[in-house]
Design a protein around this motif. Sequence first.
Motif, short mmCIF file in Angstrom:
data_model
loop_
_atom_site.label_atom_id
_atom_site.label_comp_id
_atom_site.label_asym_id
_atom_site.label_seq_id
_atom_site.Cartn_x
_atom_site.Cartn_y
_atom_site.Cartn_z
N UNK A 1 0.82 -1.03 -0.04
CA UNK A 1 0.16 -0.08 -0.01
C UNK A 1 0.72 1.35 -0.09
N UNK A 2 0.75 1.93 -1.04
CA UNK A 2 1.32 3.35 -0.91
C UNK A 2 0.52 4.50 -1.22
N UNK A 3 -0.95 4.53 -1.26
CA UNK A 3 -1.78 5.49 -1.31
C UNK A 3 -3.07 5.03 -0.49
N UNK A 4 -3.88 6.03 -0.26
CA UNK A 4 -5.04 5.89 0.44
C UNK A 4 -6.11 6.48 -0.35
N UNK A 5 -7.54 6.31 -0.46
CA UNK A 5 -7.88 4.89 -0.05
C UNK A 5 -7.49 3.80 -0.85
N UNK A 6 -7.59 2.70 -0.06
CA UNK A 6 -7.31 1.31 -0.77
C UNK A 6 -8.14 0.26 -0.14
N UNK A 7 -8.39 -0.77 -0.85
CA UNK A 7 -9.07 -1.89 -0.21
C UNK A 7 -8.55 -3.20 -0.83
N UNK A 8 -8.00 -3.98 0.24
CA UNK A 8 -7.51 -5.30 -0.32
C UNK A 8 -8.44 -6.36 0.40
N UNK A 9 -9.02 -7.24 -0.31
CA UNK A 9 -9.87 -8.32 -0.06
C UNK A 9 -9.33 -9.44 0.03
N UNK A 10 -9.35 -10.03 1.15
CA UNK A 10 -8.72 -11.53 1.29
C UNK A 10 -9.65 -12.73 1.92
N UNK A 11 -9.41 -14.02 1.71
CA UNK A 11 -9.99 -15.04 2.32
C UNK A 11 -9.56 -15.01 3.72
N UNK A 12 -10.36 -15.49 4.60
CA UNK A 12 -9.89 -15.74 5.98
C UNK A 12 -8.58 -16.23 6.15
N UNK A 13 -8.31 -17.29 5.06
CA UNK A 13 -6.66 -18.08 5.44
C UNK A 13 -5.87 -17.18 4.62
N UNK A 14 -6.21 -16.08 4.29
CA UNK A 14 -5.04 -14.97 3.98
C UNK A 14 -4.84 -14.78 2.30
N UNK A 15 -5.51 -15.76 1.60
CA UNK A 15 -5.41 -15.66 0.27
C UNK A 15 -6.06 -14.55 -0.30
N UNK A 16 -5.47 -13.68 -1.14
CA UNK A 16 -5.90 -12.65 -1.78
C UNK A 16 -6.93 -12.66 -2.85
N UNK A 17 -7.94 -12.18 -2.67
CA UNK A 17 -9.16 -12.29 -3.57
C UNK A 17 -8.99 -11.08 -4.44
N UNK A 18 -8.63 -9.75 -4.04
CA UNK A 18 -8.36 -8.77 -5.04
C UNK A 18 -7.59 -7.69 -4.42
N UNK A 19 -6.57 -7.05 -4.90
CA UNK A 19 -6.01 -5.79 -4.62
C UNK A 19 -6.47 -4.87 -5.40
N UNK A 20 -7.46 -4.90 -6.09
CA UNK A 20 -8.23 -3.73 -6.78
C UNK A 20 -9.58 -3.49 -6.15
#
Length: 160
Positions: free
Chosen positions: A123-142
């Motif tokens: 993360x280098x700017x805000x706002x930003x949303x990172x969506x992950x599964x509970x196990x930590x697997x990234x769903x999206x960085x967009x």
Amino acid sequence: MDLLQGKCLLNKIKKLIPAEDAMRNKTIIIFFFGAMWCKSPDCKVILQKLKELHKENLRRNMGLEVIYVSSDTSLEDFDTFYKTHGGWFAVPFQDDLAELVVRYSLNTRKVSFSRQLRRVFGITNVPNLIVVKKNGEIITKAGRQEIVEKGLNVLVTWTD
């Protein structure tokens, strides 16, 4: 999720809750990186869309949770901005303050939890949303782009 193991999160009534308890029945975590000082229209749009999404998630009981990761520069700014959020959790601002005191007074390289999360997700700017599964697997960085483009329909995208 390993990132949250052993950590505490702040709830809306300013009570610290073990992250494992807060995320117990959750399947998806949205890390919302933001700050009160961000006054751009984009910041306002993201916050409003995230509030709508969180409310709809609660109505449908979809197992999604939001965690605010602050880039605020003071506890007062953190408190003021966090009050405008939905009923979600936050990485405690005090965690950052304690880490900064330790780092500068003892000259160590210890990094706050908020900074760790920003580093892990790039993360280098805000706002930003990172969506992950509970196990930590990234769903999206967009997440920021997707929530603007799809609105509430992003719930289907992120939970499939």
